[in-house]
Design an enzyme around this catalytic site. Structure first.
Site, PDB file in Angstrom:
ATOM      1  N   GLN A 250      34.891  35.851  23.376  1.00 55.64           N
ATOM      2  CA  GLN A 250      34.611  35.121  24.607  1.00 55.64           C
ATOM      3  C   GLN A 250      34.208  33.685  24.308  1.00 55.64           C
ATOM      4  O   GLN A 250      34.646  32.744  24.963  1.00 55.64           O
ATOM      5  CB  GLN A 250      33.489  35.824  25.373  1.00 55.64           C
ATOM      6  CG  GLN A 250      33.274  35.301  26.772  1.00 55.64           C
ATOM      7  CD  GLN A 250      34.496  35.516  27.643  1.00 55.64           C
ATOM      8  OE1 GLN A 250      35.142  36.549  27.586  1.00 55.64           O
ATOM      9  NE2 GLN A 250      34.826  34.528  28.446  1.00 55.64           N
ATOM     10  N   HIS A 253      36.628  30.569  23.788  1.00 61.50           N
ATOM     11  CA  HIS A 253      37.402  29.992  24.893  1.00 61.50           C
ATOM     12  C   HIS A 253      37.161  28.495  25.003  1.00 61.50           C
ATOM     13  O   HIS A 253      38.095  27.697  25.012  1.00 61.50           O
ATOM     14  CB  HIS A 253      37.036  30.660  26.212  1.00 61.50           C
ATOM     15  CG  HIS A 253      37.856  31.866  26.532  1.00 61.50           C
ATOM     16  ND1 HIS A 253      39.193  31.800  26.842  1.00 61.50           N
ATOM     17  CD2 HIS A 253      37.533  33.176  26.594  1.00 61.50           C
ATOM     18  CE1 HIS A 253      39.662  33.003  27.066  1.00 61.50           C
ATOM     19  NE2 HIS A 253      38.673  33.870  26.922  1.00 61.50           N
ATOM     20  N   GLU A 318      32.307  37.868  34.995  1.00 61.12           N
ATOM     21  CA  GLU A 318      33.772  37.912  35.049  1.00 61.12           C
ATOM     22  C   GLU A 318      34.282  39.181  34.357  1.00 61.12           C
ATOM     23  O   GLU A 318      35.048  39.950  34.919  1.00 61.12           O
ATOM     24  CB  GLU A 318      34.332  36.670  34.359  1.00 61.12           C
ATOM     25  CG  GLU A 318      35.835  36.629  34.258  1.00 61.12           C
ATOM     26  CD  GLU A 318      36.322  35.449  33.439  1.00 61.12           C
ATOM     27  OE1 GLU A 318      37.525  35.163  33.506  1.00 61.12           O
ATOM     28  OE2 GLU A 318      35.512  34.830  32.711  1.00 61.12           O
ATOM     29  N   HIS A 319      33.868  39.379  33.112  1.00 62.81           N
ATOM     30  CA  HIS A 319      34.220  40.577  32.345  1.00 62.81           C
ATOM     31  C   HIS A 319      32.945  41.377  32.095  1.00 62.81           C
ATOM     32  O   HIS A 319      31.914  40.809  31.719  1.00 62.81           O
ATOM     33  CB  HIS A 319      34.834  40.214  30.992  1.00 62.81           C
ATOM     34  CG  HIS A 319      35.977  39.257  31.065  1.00 62.81           C
ATOM     35  ND1 HIS A 319      35.806  37.884  30.936  1.00 62.81           N
ATOM     36  CD2 HIS A 319      37.302  39.459  31.253  1.00 62.81           C
ATOM     37  CE1 HIS A 319      36.982  37.293  31.031  1.00 62.81           C
ATOM     38  NE2 HIS A 319      37.913  38.218  31.229  1.00 62.81           N
ATOM     39  N   ASP A 352      42.919  40.963  28.444  1.00 58.97           N
ATOM     40  CA  ASP A 352      43.368  39.569  28.415  1.00 58.97           C
ATOM     41  C   ASP A 352      44.865  39.460  28.183  1.00 58.97           C
ATOM     42  O   ASP A 352      45.505  38.505  28.646  1.00 58.97           O
ATOM     43  CB  ASP A 352      42.640  38.807  27.308  1.00 58.97           C
ATOM     44  CG  ASP A 352      41.246  38.373  27.715  1.00 58.97           C
ATOM     45  OD1 ASP A 352      40.918  38.474  28.903  1.00 58.97           O
ATOM     46  OD2 ASP A 352      40.486  37.930  26.831  1.00 58.97           O
ATOM     47  N   HIS A 411      41.091  31.529  80.423  1.00 57.07           N
ATOM     48  CA  HIS A 411      41.293  32.836  79.798  1.00 57.07           C
ATOM     49  C   HIS A 411      41.283  33.936  80.870  1.00 57.07           C
ATOM     50  O   HIS A 411      42.156  34.813  80.908  1.00 57.07           O
ATOM     51  CB  HIS A 411      40.188  33.129  78.773  1.00 57.07           C
ATOM     52  CG  HIS A 411      40.395  32.491  77.436  1.00 57.07           C
ATOM     53  ND1 HIS A 411      40.385  31.132  77.256  1.00 57.07           N
ATOM     54  CD2 HIS A 411      40.609  33.035  76.208  1.00 57.07           C
ATOM     55  CE1 HIS A 411      40.575  30.854  75.974  1.00 57.07           C
ATOM     56  NE2 HIS A 411      40.719  32.002  75.314  1.00 57.07           N
TER      57      HIS A 411
END
Length: 422
Positions: A250, A253, A318-319, A352, A411
Site C-alpha cells: 500500500q 503507491h 478503502e481496503h 488490485d 399543480h
C-alpha cells in the site's frame, strides 16, 4: 487502545491554490477548447500531439512493444473482471411494472448511461490494471460509447504501450492521449475534437480529483478520491510477514498512501513493524514506501476485536483486510469499507489486479456512503407510471388538496382539469 506507531499524516496541500489553478484551467478549456487542451498537454506532460485521438495503427504498434506473457496475463485478469461484472449485472435483471393502486401502474427500468470516460492515470507507474477495472464494467453495463484517456509518457507523446494494450483488450471504443485537469474539462464540456461524456470515472492526483469535483453536475463522477489506504485487522494467529508485505504494498503507491494495522497483540504489532523495516532495506520502491510508512503508517493496539471493528468502521478504509482466527465472528459488524479481503491468502494485491473485484474504491471515509466502481456505476434506475381515468377520479382530489396546501395552484389545476373532464 494503545498506539504502537502513530501517523504523522497531515494534508499540507493548500486547497485554495489547487482550487484556483484547476478552476482557471477548466475555464480556459471551456472557452478555447482544443487550443487550450493542447497547450496544457504540452505544459504538463510534454505532449505536443496535434491529434489527440489514438489511431488503430498506434494500438497495433503498442502490441508489438509488449511481450506475449503480459498480454495473456491481461486477458486472465480481464476475464475475471468481466465474469464478476456480469454476475453483478444479473442483479439489474429486475425491470418491473406493478399495479400498486387501482388504475395506477408503476414500474422501473435499468438504463445504462450513453457514454463514459475511463480516466487512467499515468503518474509514476503505468496503471494498466485501472484500464481493465474501468472499461470492462462499463462495457458489461451496456454503455454504448466507452472512452478512455491517459497522460502520455514524458519521453514521447504516446500513452504507455502496456496501458494502451490494456485499454484495447478491455474494449474501449475511443482512446485519447491526454490527461490531467484539461482532460477532465475537455470530456465534460467538449472541444472541437472531443465529444463530451455523461460520466467520468477513475482515480487521479489532487488536481484531477479537484477537477472532477468542480465539473460534477455538468458531468457525473464516480466519487472524489484521495490517497490510497489499507486497514488490516489481525490477531496473534496472523502471519507477520504477510501483513508487513501488505502494508508496504500500500505504502509504495505514493507519499500520501496509508498503511494501518489494528491488532489485539502487542507482540504481533512489534513483529510486523520489524518485518516492515527489514523489507524496506531491499524494496526497489523504498524511496516512496519508506516515507509513506514513516509519515502515514499506524499500528494500533486494541483490547478486543470488537474495539478493532469499531475503529475500522470509523476509519472507513478503502481496503480492509481481516486476518484473525475467527473471521466470521466480526465480518457482519464491519460496515464501512471499499472492498473486504478475508483470510491470510486474500491479499489486497489480488483485488488490485486479477481476482475480479474492482480496485477503483472510495477513500477518505467515503465508504461510509458509497462502494467502489461497479456495473451499477454506469446504470440509471428510472421509474415510470401509467394512470387510467378511474385512478384520476380516485387520486385526483388527493393531489388537488396536497398541491393547494403547498400553495402550488397550477399543480392543483393540472389534476383538477383531468378530474373534471367528462
Amino acid at each position: 487502545m494503545k498506539i504502537l506507531k502513530s501517523s504523522g499524516f497531515k494534508n499540507k496541500e493548500t486547497e485554495k491554490i489547487v482550487k484556483e489553478q484547476v478552476s482557471a484551467i477548466i475555464e480556459d478549456i471551456k472557452i478555447n477548447k482544443d487550443e487550450a487542451l493542447k497547450k496544457y498537454n504540452l505544459k504538463f506532460d510534454n505532449n505536443d500531439r496535434s491529434v489527440i485521438n489514438v489511431s488503430k495503427e498506434e494500438i497495433e504498434e503498442a502490441y508489438k512493444q509488449v511481450d506475449e506473457e503480459f498480454i495473456q496475463n491481461l486477458k486472465v485478469a480481464a476475464k475475471n473482471i468481466e465474469n464478476f461484472a456480469m454476475a453483478q449485472k444479473e442483479s439489474f435483471d429486475n425491470n418491473f411494472e406493478k399495479e400498486i393502486y387501482p388504475g395506477v401502474i408503476l414500474g422501473q427500468k435499468h438504463i445504462p448511461v450513453t457514454s463514459c470516460l475511463a480516466y487512467v492515470p499515468g503518474g509514476g507507474y503505468p496503471l494498466f490494471s485501472t484500464a481493465l477495472m474501468l472499461i470492462i464494467p462499463a462495457k458489461v453495463a451496456g454503455v454504448k460509447r466507452v472512452v478512455a484517456c491517459s497522460p502520455t509518457m514524458k519521453s514521447i507523446p504516446k500513452i504507455n504501450p502496456k496501458t494502451l494494450v490494456a485499454m484495447d483488450i478491455a474494449g474501449a471504443d475511443e482512446i485519447y492521449a491526454t490527461g490531467g485537469v484539461q482532460a477532465v474539462a475537455a470530456f465534460t464540456y467538449g472541444t472541437e475534437s472531443i465529444k463530451p461524456v455523461d460520466i467520468i470515472v477513475g482515480p487521479g492526483n489532487k488536481y484531477v480529483t479537484e477537477a472532477k469535483r468542480q465539473c460534477y453536475g455538468t458531468v457525473g463522477i464516480d466519487f472524489v478520491a484521495g490517497p490510497s489506504e489499507v486497514l488490516i485487522i489481525a490477531d496473534e494467529t496472523a502471519n507477520p510477514t504477510y501483513i508487513a508485505a501488505d502494508v508496504l504494498a500500500q505504502c509504495e503507491h505514493d507519499l500520501n498512501a496509508r498503511g494501518i494495522l489494528v491488532t489485539t497483540s502487542e507482540k504481533f504489532g512489534l513483529e510486523v513493524s520489524q518485518k516492515v523495516d527489514e523489507m524496506l532495506e531491499t524494496l526497489p520502491t523504498k524511496n516512496i514506501a519508506k516515507p509513506s510508512w514513516d509519515n502515514n503508517g499506524e499500528i494500533i493496539l486494541v483490547d478486543s476485536l470488537e474495539e478493532a471493528v469499531q475503529i475500522s468502521n470509523e476509519y472507513a478504509p478503502e481496503h480492509l483486510e481481516i486476518n484473525v482466527e475467527n473471521n466470521e465472528g466480526i465480518i457482519e459488524d464491519l460496515v464501512n469499507y471499499g472492498s473486504l479481503f478475508i483470510g491470510e491468502y486474500s491479499a489486497e494485491v489480488f483485488g488490485d489486479y486479477v481476482s475480479g473485484t474492482n480496485h477503483t474504491l472510495p477513500t477518505l471515509k467515503a465508504s461510509r456512503y458509497t462502494g467502489g466502481v461497479w456495473v451499477g456505476t454506469f446504470i440509471k434506475t428510472c421509474t415510470h407510471q401509467v394512470l387510467n381515468k378511474d385512478a384520476v377520479k380516485s387520486l385526483g382530489p388527493v393531489a388537488i388538496n396536497m398541491a393547494t396546501e403547498e400553495g402550488l395552484h397550477a399543480h392543483a389545476n393540472a389534476a383538477r382539469v383531468r378530474v373534471e373532464d367528462k
